[in-house]
Design a protein around this motif. Structure first.
Motif, mmCIF file in Angstrom:
data_model
loop_
_atom_site.group_PDB
_atom_site.id
_atom_site.type_symbol
_atom_site.label_atom_id
_atom_site.label_comp_id
_atom_site.label_asym_id
_atom_site.label_seq_id
_atom_site.Cartn_x
_atom_site.Cartn_y
_atom_site.Cartn_z
ATOM 1 N N HIS A 37 24.798 54.903 11.873
ATOM 2 C CA HIS A 37 25.043 54.361 10.534
ATOM 3 C C HIS A 37 25.062 52.844 10.558
ATOM 4 C CE1 HIS A 37 26.141 58.219 8.719
ATOM 5 N NE2 HIS A 37 26.775 58.476 9.855
ATOM 6 N N ASP A 38 24.630 52.267 9.444
ATOM 7 C CA ASP A 38 24.696 50.830 9.221
ATOM 8 C C ASP A 38 25.611 50.556 8.034
ATOM 9 O OD1 ASP A 38 23.266 49.317 11.045
ATOM 10 O OD2 ASP A 38 21.416 49.302 9.889
ATOM 11 N N VAL A 39 26.097 49.339 7.968
ATOM 12 C CA VAL A 39 26.878 48.867 6.837
ATOM 13 C C VAL A 39 26.694 47.362 6.771
ATOM 14 C CG1 VAL A 39 29.063 48.539 8.090
ATOM 15 C CG2 VAL A 39 29.123 49.144 5.677
ATOM 16 N N GLY A 40 26.759 46.800 5.581
ATOM 17 C CA GLY A 40 26.603 45.357 5.423
ATOM 18 C C GLY A 40 25.296 45.000 4.753
ATOM 19 N N PRO A 41 25.012 43.705 4.657
ATOM 20 C CA PRO A 41 23.856 43.235 3.890
ATOM 21 C C PRO A 41 22.499 43.712 4.422
ATOM 22 C CG PRO A 41 25.166 41.375 4.709
ATOM 23 C CD PRO A 41 25.821 42.621 5.175
ATOM 24 N N ASP A 42 22.389 43.955 5.704
ATOM 25 C CA ASP A 42 21.106 44.372 6.280
ATOM 26 C C ASP A 42 21.081 45.863 6.620
ATOM 27 O OD1 ASP A 42 20.097 41.729 6.181
ATOM 28 O OD2 ASP A 42 21.154 41.253 8.040
ATOM 29 N N ALA A 43 21.988 46.634 6.040
ATOM 30 C CA ALA A 43 22.099 48.057 6.359
ATOM 31 C C ALA A 43 20.818 48.796 5.981
ATOM 32 C CB ALA A 43 23.288 48.672 5.631
ATOM 33 N N LYS A 44 20.454 49.727 6.853
ATOM 34 C CA LYS A 44 19.257 50.531 6.613
ATOM 35 C C LYS A 44 19.527 51.969 7.045
ATOM 36 C CE LYS A 44 17.335 48.908 11.005
ATOM 37 N NZ LYS A 44 18.516 48.204 11.430
ATOM 38 N N VAL A 45 18.634 52.847 6.671
ATOM 39 C CA VAL A 45 18.710 54.243 7.096
ATOM 40 C C VAL A 45 18.433 54.304 8.587
ATOM 41 C CG1 VAL A 45 17.635 56.517 6.897
ATOM 42 C CG2 VAL A 45 18.066 55.178 4.846
ATOM 43 N N LYS A 46 19.291 54.978 9.313
ATOM 44 C CA LYS A 46 19.104 55.204 10.746
ATOM 45 C C LYS A 46 19.107 56.723 10.941
ATOM 46 C CE LYS A 46 21.384 52.021 13.391
ATOM 47 N NZ LYS A 46 22.550 51.244 13.849
ATOM 48 N N LEU A 47 19.798 57.221 11.928
ATOM 49 C CA LEU A 47 19.967 58.668 12.065
ATOM 50 C C LEU A 47 20.842 59.209 10.944
ATOM 51 C CD1 LEU A 47 20.450 59.124 15.907
ATOM 52 C CD2 LEU A 47 18.448 59.696 14.541
ATOM 53 N N GLY A 48 21.653 58.329 10.364
ATOM 54 C CA GLY A 48 22.493 58.658 9.214
ATOM 55 C C GLY A 48 22.255 57.633 8.128
ATOM 56 N N PRO A 49 22.786 57.899 6.941
ATOM 57 C CA PRO A 49 22.585 56.952 5.835
ATOM 58 C C PRO A 49 23.459 55.717 5.982
ATOM 59 C CG PRO A 49 24.055 58.706 5.159
ATOM 60 C CD PRO A 49 23.572 59.062 6.545
ATOM 61 N N PRO A 50 23.078 54.609 5.323
ATOM 62 C CA PRO A 50 23.947 53.444 5.279
ATOM 63 C C PRO A 50 25.237 53.802 4.529
ATOM 64 C CG PRO A 50 21.820 52.964 4.261
ATOM 65 C CD PRO A 50 21.835 54.398 4.602
ATOM 66 N N LEU A 51 26.318 53.135 4.864
ATOM 67 C CA LEU A 51 27.609 53.459 4.276
ATOM 68 C C LEU A 51 28.085 52.419 3.264
ATOM 69 C CD1 LEU A 51 29.398 54.904 7.435
ATOM 70 C CD2 LEU A 51 28.074 56.105 5.676
ATOM 71 N N ASN A 52 27.210 51.552 2.808
ATOM 72 C CA ASN A 52 27.572 50.585 1.774
ATOM 73 C C ASN A 52 27.923 51.314 0.480
ATOM 74 O OD1 ASN A 52 26.974 48.471 3.482
ATOM 75 N ND2 ASN A 52 24.920 48.156 2.666
ATOM 76 N N GLY A 53 28.914 50.804 -0.228
ATOM 77 C CA GLY A 53 29.275 51.356 -1.530
ATOM 78 C C GLY A 53 29.716 52.800 -1.466
ATOM 79 N N ASN A 118 35.042 50.318 3.479
ATOM 80 C CA ASN A 118 35.260 50.182 2.045
ATOM 81 C C ASN A 118 35.152 48.746 1.539
ATOM 82 O OD1 ASN A 118 35.879 51.324 -0.532
ATOM 83 N ND2 ASN A 118 37.931 50.493 -0.328
ATOM 84 N N GLN A 119 35.085 47.781 2.424
ATOM 85 C CA GLN A 119 34.968 46.391 1.968
ATOM 86 C C GLN A 119 33.543 46.042 1.539
ATOM 87 O OE1 GLN A 119 35.946 43.547 5.046
ATOM 88 N NE2 GLN A 119 34.711 44.617 6.547
ATOM 89 N N PHE A 120 32.590 46.946 1.769
ATOM 90 C CA PHE A 120 31.189 46.658 1.437
ATOM 91 C C PHE A 120 30.781 47.327 0.127
ATOM 92 C CE2 PHE A 120 31.494 46.176 6.009
ATOM 93 C CZ PHE A 120 30.913 44.924 6.181
ATOM 94 N N LYS A 121 30.255 46.520 -0.779
ATOM 95 C CA LYS A 121 29.723 47.034 -2.049
ATOM 96 C C LYS A 121 28.359 47.683 -1.781
ATOM 97 C CE LYS A 121 30.114 42.980 -4.089
ATOM 98 N NZ LYS A 121 30.132 41.920 -5.113
ATOM 99 N N ALA A 122 27.810 48.322 -2.786
ATOM 100 C CA ALA A 122 26.537 49.029 -2.648
ATOM 101 C C ALA A 122 25.409 48.115 -2.155
ATOM 102 C CB ALA A 122 26.148 49.672 -3.983
ATOM 103 N N ASP A 123 25.449 46.835 -2.522
ATOM 104 C CA ASP A 123 24.403 45.916 -2.077
ATOM 105 C C ASP A 123 24.662 45.335 -0.685
ATOM 106 O OD1 ASP A 123 26.446 44.059 -2.507
ATOM 107 O OD2 ASP A 123 25.349 42.919 -4.026
ATOM 108 N N GLY A 124 25.775 45.748 -0.066
ATOM 109 C CA GLY A 124 26.089 45.277 1.278
ATOM 110 C C GLY A 124 26.959 44.041 1.324
ATOM 111 N N SER A 125 27.159 43.407 0.180
ATOM 112 C CA SER A 125 28.051 42.249 0.169
ATOM 113 C C SER A 125 29.495 42.737 0.211
ATOM 114 C CB SER A 125 27.810 41.384 -1.085
ATOM 115 O OG SER A 125 28.122 42.115 -2.250
ATOM 116 N N LYS A 126 30.393 41.844 0.594
ATOM 117 C CA LYS A 126 31.800 42.209 0.658
ATOM 118 C C LYS A 126 32.455 42.087 -0.706
ATOM 119 C CE LYS A 126 32.663 41.440 5.511
ATOM 120 N NZ LYS A 126 33.524 40.793 6.504
ATOM 121 N N LYS A 127 33.409 42.964 -0.948
ATOM 122 C CA LYS A 127 34.150 42.957 -2.217
ATOM 123 C C LYS A 127 35.010 41.713 -2.308
ATOM 124 C CE LYS A 127 34.489 47.950 -2.608
ATOM 125 N NZ LYS A 127 35.375 49.095 -2.663
#
Length: 127
Positions: A37-53, A118-127
């Motif tokens: 899994h990825d999270v943050g501004p550059d998050a992408k699909v890996k073996l699992g989905p990104p966890l932004n938002g 949970n600090q990452f919004k859907a776009d990967g930026s921090k709340k």
């Protein structure tokens, strides 16, 4: 009166520091998740989905990720309680999930991990 104001300021300041420490500890815990899994501004699909938002998102809805039928049909809307229950034992909460993860049992670690994710919004930026 000044003592009470000062005491209140100390409580507020220490709460902010505790939250920062929780997020930092959660980031360390997230290292267990990073292979999939990825999270943050550059998050992408890996073996699992990104966890932004994640908070408030329905399970099985990230575009570009091929979810298991079990996950898509789970009816889960992610929130803190559902996240912790799932991460504690994914296969028990969603039988048939393809997420091969043994889980995290420590409640403090689960809380720290949620605080970090949970600090990452859907776009990967921090709340």
């Amino acid at each position: 009166m000044r003592k009470w104001v000062f005491a209140g300021l100390l409580v507020v300041a220490s709460t902010g520091a505790a939250l920062a420490q929780d997020a930092a500890a959660g980031e360390q815990s997230f290292n267990k998740c990073r292979p999939c899994h990825d999270v943050g501004p550059d998050a992408k699909v890996k073996l699992g989905p990104p966890l932004n938002g994640l908070d408030g998102r329905k399970a099985g809805t990230v575009d570009g990720f091929n979810y298991s039928d079990a996950n898509k049909a789970s009816g889960i809307t992610w929130n803190e309680a559902n996240f912790k229950k799932y991460i504690e034992n994914p296969a028990a909460m969603v039988p048939g999930t393809r997420m091969a993860f043994g889980g995290i049992k420590d409640t403090a670690e689960l809380g720290n991990l949620w605080t970090y994710v949970n600090q990452f919004k859907a776009d990967g930026s921090k709340k």
